[in-house]
Design an enzyme around this catalytic site. Structure first.
Site, mmCIF file in Angstrom:
data_model
loop_
_atom_site.group_PDB
_atom_site.id
_atom_site.type_symbol
_atom_site.label_atom_id
_atom_site.label_comp_id
_atom_site.label_asym_id
_atom_site.label_seq_id
_atom_site.Cartn_x
_atom_site.Cartn_y
_atom_site.Cartn_z
ATOM 1 N N ARG A 53 -7.655 70.566 -23.751
ATOM 2 C CA ARG A 53 -8.288 69.250 -23.693
ATOM 3 C C ARG A 53 -7.309 68.277 -23.067
ATOM 4 O O ARG A 53 -6.149 68.243 -23.454
ATOM 5 C CB ARG A 53 -8.724 68.762 -25.075
ATOM 6 C CG ARG A 53 -9.663 67.564 -24.961
ATOM 7 C CD ARG A 53 -10.421 67.289 -26.240
ATOM 8 N NE ARG A 53 -11.363 68.334 -26.581
ATOM 9 C CZ ARG A 53 -12.123 68.321 -27.671
ATOM 10 N NH1 ARG A 53 -12.025 67.335 -28.520
ATOM 11 N NH2 ARG A 53 -12.962 69.316 -27.920
ATOM 12 N N SER A 149 -16.091 66.901 -26.121
ATOM 13 C CA SER A 149 -16.677 66.429 -27.371
ATOM 14 C C SER A 149 -16.773 64.907 -27.393
ATOM 15 O O SER A 149 -17.436 64.313 -26.565
ATOM 16 C CB SER A 149 -15.860 66.979 -28.550
ATOM 17 O OG SER A 149 -16.497 66.700 -29.763
ATOM 18 N N GLU A 399 -15.927 69.869 -42.833
ATOM 19 C CA GLU A 399 -14.658 69.139 -42.809
ATOM 20 C C GLU A 399 -14.970 67.649 -42.731
ATOM 21 O O GLU A 399 -16.038 67.258 -42.249
ATOM 22 C CB GLU A 399 -13.781 69.574 -41.634
ATOM 23 C CG GLU A 399 -14.357 69.321 -40.275
ATOM 24 C CD GLU A 399 -13.448 69.782 -39.135
ATOM 25 O OE1 GLU A 399 -12.344 70.292 -39.402
ATOM 26 O OE2 GLU A 399 -13.853 69.613 -37.975
ATOM 27 N N ALA A 401 -14.181 65.308 -40.910
ATOM 28 C CA ALA A 401 -14.362 64.668 -39.598
ATOM 29 C C ALA A 401 -15.773 64.910 -39.051
ATOM 30 O O ALA A 401 -15.959 65.209 -37.871
ATOM 31 C CB ALA A 401 -13.309 65.180 -38.621
#
Length: 573
Positions: A53, A149, A399, A401
């Site tokens: 990324r 994302s 999770e 997030a």
């Protein structure tokens, strides 16, 4: 420019297939911007467990066509070493709506087919969960999604799934990275899309593939609660990403008819013009979807992030405002809902060390299992897969997030199935005259109000290594509370206050977890790359008969503020 740098830049220019990035580098050479060239050629964009990324720019430190081609060549070589039938099983490739994603996906397909590996390439943009679904669905050896994302517009990324449909974990990440380094020294060969099709190695995934995922959601055992779906009203945003079409379709399939999409954010747009940062957790990102919910007096304001693997929701309050739920609140609502509906053979849930401890308490009260893994969905799914048995199937993982795996059709976070499940939970509650707030309050009354916070602390470069400092003399008290136990994940040991120890079954990681009297907890994670640490705090406050959600939250927040201040004051500066 020094000779070595000049050689590296020339070598790159000779191999870069993209006139735009060649021009970008040439401009840096022409203006004599040696500092920028040094930075871009200081190493290579690191390939880790999240794949690649980075910012889209020329040179080996950026995301660009040559980096993607070399990465695909390295991945192909590694797969050929590891998977004997990779050529026929093939690799699934999908991509999001960012500006370069389609080109990068086509480059990856061209490299792999030229190596003799079959490729299944999506015919258009695809939500990330569809690619994760596609790997086991097509019995492929691996999957690639080109996506950044919820990162800012200038980023892109390259995410890899293994043949089990989960994100890669060690040792595959370092094995692939080594093969990429080798591939980067060689000239890459790739097919054009036409050549790939002519070779018989390229299969385009057309509408029937998208319909298979849609049908999978329709048939998923955990999404069969059709209690009065017509009662639910919700606004929805794809946040300029790729989720809208599938989200609206699977909601309609589930009988949810009152759905109001934010038109200004419905279509994919790599510039993300209406949000500063296309992440539902960021301030302001949910403004338009909440405004849409207010317009229709909808129960929920729902969002997917731009690749639709995360899910966020704001819920209408009694006063008619909308309040965002935290990832932990959504996680425990899902966990409670799914465990109370699941058969006895489907009771395994997973969460991470930095998420709320509330799910494990709810699981214990419902005679279900809750496993705790290292941070990251790659651990949740690989551990869930490894630990499930015929009598105890994996039901749910989350999770904090905003990542949720509802059921196990997709072995990764899936914001689309989560959207359907949350609508179904809301409908069931509405049919009983209840709201999401009523359910949350009932859970908190039974187990205590759990409040979680995360703080990143920037340290001076001269500050001693905090992990080492704490390990030398483990604190007996933190913020005036006794430390009941300390988990040192780097050595796999839990030490209790009386000096006794037991082992912890987690991969080694530089993390310390302190559990304190009264249910409080602090987790310290030093950064491996810069002088800062992340601290994750949890306080638990019992609810008394006169408490409302507001009053217990205010009390817990005061405790949290004092806890954070006292703990940070105790750390070496």
């Amino acid at each position: 420019m020094d000779t070595q740098l000049k050689f590296r830049v020339k070598h790159w220019l000779d191999n870069d297939p993209d006139p735009r990035t060649r021009q970008e580098l040439q401009a840096l050479i022409d203006t004599g911007n040696e500092a920028e060239l040094q930075q871009r050629f200081s190493g290579r964009l690191a390939f880790g467990t999240a794949g690649l990324r980075g910012v889209v720019k020329a040179g080996p430190m950026g995301m660009n066509r040559l980096v993607v081609q070399q990465t695909s060549s390295g991945l192909g070589a590694y797969l050929m070493q590891q998977v004997s039938d990779v050529a026929t099983r093939g690799v699934v490739i999908g991509y999001d709506g960012r500006h370069d994603s389609k080109q990068f996906a086509h480059d990856a397909a061209g490299i792999l087919t030229s190596m003799g590996i079959n490729v299944y390439l999506t015919c258009k943009i695809a939500p990330t969960p569809l690619v994760a679904f596609g790997v086991p669905h097509l019995n492929a050896a691996a999957g690639i999604v080109v996506t950044a994302s919820h990162n800012p517009p200038q980023y892109n990324g390259y995410k890899v799934y293994w043949g089990n449909g989960a994100q890669i974990i060690p040792p595959h990440d370092s094995g692939i990275a080594a093969c990429i380094d080798k591939a980067a020294t060689q000239k890459v060969r790739l097919h054009t899309l036409e050549e790939a099709k002519a070779s018989g190695r390229l299969v385009m995934l057309e509408d029937d593939f998208y319909q298979a995922y849609r049908q999978g959601i329709k048939d998923a055992p955990v999404l069969q609660n059709h209690t009065q779906p017509e009662l639910v009203s919700l606004s929805y945003t794809a946040m300029h990403g790729v989720g809208a079409e599938m989200a609206e379709t699977v909601l309609a399939d589930a009988g949810v008819t009152q759905v109001y999409s934010v038109a200004a954010q419905r279509e994919p747009d790599g510039d993300f013009p209406t949000v500063n940062f296309p992440n539902p957790e960021e301030k302001g990102a949910m403004d338009l979807v909440i405004a849409e919910a207010k317009k229709h007096d909808a129960m929920l304001a729902c969002a997917n992030d731009p690749d639709a693997d995360r899910f966020a929701v704001a819920v209408r309050t009694k006063a008619g405002d909308y309040q965002m739920l935290t990832g932990d609140q959504v996680g425990v609502l899902f966990g409670h809902y799914l465990m109370t509906h699941a058969p006895e053979t489907n009771r395994l849930t997973c969460t991470t060390i930095v998420s709320s401890s509330l799910l494990s308490k709810v699981a214990a009260s419902l005679d279900a299992t809750c496993l705790t893994t290292l941070t990251g969905f790659k651990w949740l799914t690989n551990v869930g897969m490894a630990e499930q048995t015929e009598d105890n199937q994996c039901l749910f993982a989350y999770e904090e997030a905003l990542g949720y795996m509802v059921g196990s059709m997709v072995w990764d976070k899936d914001g689309l199935s989560a959207l359907v499940a949350f609508a179904q939970l809301t409908a069931e509650l509405a049919s009983q005259g209840q709201t999401i707030w009523d359910r949350l309050e009932a859970i908190y009354r039974a187990h205590g109000f759990h409040l979680n916070a995360q703080v990143s602390i920037a340290l001076k470069p001269t500050t001693p290594n905090i992990g080492e400092h704490l390990r030398k003399a483990l604190p007996k008290m933190i913020a005036g509370k006794q430390v009941l136990s300390t988990d040192d994940i780097s050595s796999g040991a839990r030490t209790f206050s009386d000096g006794t120890t037991e082992s912890i079954d987690l991969p080694a990681s530089d993390v310390l977890i302190f559990k304190l009297e009264g249910g409080a907890r602090v987790i310290v994670r030093p950064s491996g790359t810069e002088p800062k640490i992340k601290c994750y705090y949890e306080v638990v406050e019992a609810m008394n008969d006169t408490d409302t959600l507001q009053s217990v939250q205010a009390r817990a927040q005061t405790k949290m503020d004092e806890f954070i201040a006292a703990h940070q004051a105790s750390l070496p500066q």
